[in-house]
Scaffold this active site. Sequence first.
Site, mmCIF file in Angstrom:
data_model
loop_
_atom_site.group_PDB
_atom_site.id
_atom_site.type_symbol
_atom_site.label_atom_id
_atom_site.label_comp_id
_atom_site.label_asym_id
_atom_site.label_seq_id
_atom_site.Cartn_x
_atom_site.Cartn_y
_atom_site.Cartn_z
ATOM 1 N N GLY A 69 0.803 -1.220 0.000
ATOM 2 C CA GLY A 69 0.000 0.000 0.000
ATOM 3 C C GLY A 69 0.830 1.261 0.000
ATOM 4 N N CYS A 91 0.693 0.808 -9.628
ATOM 5 C CA CYS A 91 0.656 0.044 -8.388
ATOM 6 C C CYS A 91 -0.725 -0.576 -8.212
ATOM 7 C CB CYS A 91 0.966 0.922 -7.185
ATOM 8 S SG CYS A 91 0.893 -0.013 -5.647
ATOM 9 N N LYS A 108 6.504 3.898 -15.395
ATOM 10 C CA LYS A 108 6.500 2.459 -15.117
ATOM 11 C C LYS A 108 5.135 1.893 -15.476
ATOM 12 C CE LYS A 108 7.864 -0.811 -11.476
ATOM 13 N NZ LYS A 108 8.429 -0.886 -10.102
ATOM 14 N N ASN A 160 5.452 -3.598 -13.813
ATOM 15 C CA ASN A 160 5.136 -3.619 -12.392
ATOM 16 C C ASN A 160 4.551 -5.009 -12.082
ATOM 17 O OD1 ASN A 160 4.454 -2.862 -9.725
ATOM 18 N ND2 ASN A 160 4.091 -0.760 -10.393
ATOM 19 N N THR A 161 4.143 -5.213 -10.856
ATOM 20 C CA THR A 161 3.632 -6.531 -10.469
ATOM 21 C C THR A 161 2.291 -6.834 -11.134
ATOM 22 O OG1 THR A 161 2.582 -5.548 -8.542
ATOM 23 C CG2 THR A 161 4.773 -6.512 -8.228
ATOM 24 N N GLY A 220 8.623 -11.850 -8.713
ATOM 25 C CA GLY A 220 9.503 -13.016 -8.634
ATOM 26 C C GLY A 220 9.580 -13.737 -9.968
ATOM 27 N N GLY A 273 11.095 -10.452 -12.141
ATOM 28 C CA GLY A 273 11.585 -11.795 -11.850
ATOM 29 C C GLY A 273 13.049 -12.063 -12.134
ATOM 30 N N GLY A 282 14.365 -6.708 -8.225
ATOM 31 C CA GLY A 282 13.564 -6.403 -7.046
ATOM 32 C C GLY A 282 13.497 -7.547 -6.063
ATOM 33 N N THR A 283 12.556 -8.446 -6.304
ATOM 34 C CA THR A 283 12.278 -9.515 -5.340
ATOM 35 C C THR A 283 13.508 -10.370 -5.035
ATOM 36 O OG1 THR A 283 9.978 -9.503 -6.020
ATOM 37 C CG2 THR A 283 10.749 -11.497 -4.947
#
Lengths: 306, 239
Positions: free
Chosen positions: A74, A132, A167, A194-195, A219, A247, A268-269
Amino acid sequence: MSGVDLTTAVGALELSNPVLAASGTFGYGLDLVDLCPPESLGGVVTKGLSPRPRAGAPMPRIAETASGMLNAIGLENIGVEAFCREKLPELRARGAVVIVNVFGESPGDYLRVIERCEAEEGIHGYELNVSCPNVSSGGMEFGHDPILLQALTRSCREATARPLWVKLSPNAPDLAGTARAAVDGGADALALINTIRGMAIDPWARRPMLARTFGGLSGPAILPVALRMVFEVHRALPEVPLVGLGGIETGLDVVRFLLAGASAVQVGTATFRRPRAMLEILGELDDYCDRTGTERVRDLVGALEV
Amino acid sequence: MPRPVPGQFVMVESAGGGLPFWRRAFSVAGFGAGEESCWLDLMIREVGPGTAFWRGVPEGTGTRVLGPLGNGFPLEEPPRSVALVAGGIGLPPLLYAARELAGAGTRCDLFVGAATAEELIDPEGCARVAADTGGVLVPCTDDGTAGEAGLVTGAVERRLRDGAAWSELWACGPNPMLRAVAELGRAYGLPALLAMEERMACGLGVCLGCVVPTPDGGHLRVCTEGPVLRGDAVDWEAL
């Protein structure tokens, strides 16, 4: 390291290497300084900054999934003012390349963050977070509507001469359309992806694993999707610099994104699992170039043979 | 690896680094160092795939361990006497604390709660560790098959009511138990130090997954500001 030239450029922004820390996975660039100094990276994309501090989402915020994870943080952040006062001076002193990830619930919020940052040296560009999946308003709405996105990008463009990245959301119905809208609005480069919106369920409790029900999947599970999207946008807009992410765990993953058309990447992850992952990845990238006789990393960009 | 403070934890990768995807946070149960190597004592209870992984792993398998991480119990200024309250697999940091405090002049009374007698972890060993500090072990089971019947916090409360004069309460276990210890601390004017556990992706303060709410509407990261937090630092109602 060998004699490989790891430098690259995202538009006019020259980077010492193509590996940047992705927003939301590396704090404000200084949190893991003993394990991974920010100045050793191509750059650091900050945690998304809003005009005022945000407390973020309720718990639980994260869930483990097959080859990845979900998050619904968030956009908890300390706010742009605290970043400029408390974090930026050390980043500047270390010589890190700093990209500020900008988040807002309205176009005015984005502008307030950029205007505050414009007063500071040592910020090398902005990445607009319009993708997001974890906030109730703003964010993803801009990323899903090409008309809104173009207007938002344009107003940010008018507020800064620094490099401006957008992004992109993998959840947008029209990827090429949103990519074009961002470029038409004046973006210098696009970061993707983004995710991906997802969910996890605890079968024993019969409840969602996340307090917000939905979260963003990251991931290695999303790497093939990210690669495909980078490739598609590169094919549609070959002149637009791209920053690929999704990922990445190894140096070979970096090569994959570069071949697909990215000029640089974000990791990132992988940092959650291995805090030195980005340094290991740089070593692997160097090794790949060495073994394949690739003298300059930038020669890999868009070099996919199809 | 530097000597861990009891309450600190390590992030352990599943050998091979594939699945389970995240590393797992385990509280340190013991530590020793030689000339060129060191050993860590971890207690793992099988609760899911991350912990089940270790059951089938052959001895001698290598893995990556990151730590010690977080803030432990304040051993540099040990209290005169302390009630150590462990629920289930919350035992390791408290057992380690009691071992480290032996000889420091701190009396440790060790309260250990479990569902049944079979689930009590090494009661003889726990009794010895407590005795070495001049304290006692008080086992409690939900079903009354060993020790005192009922919640471990009930056993602590009965002694407080009878005038037990600990200077602090230290605890590790499920959140409802920690909340009860925090409330006992407030009721009896004792500092309650609680080693907390939450889902963690990184253990290093960057994923912001393991936060707990604070009374002022903010958050603390269990991995970085914790895992040992004061009972009054947490908004238990919002948790």
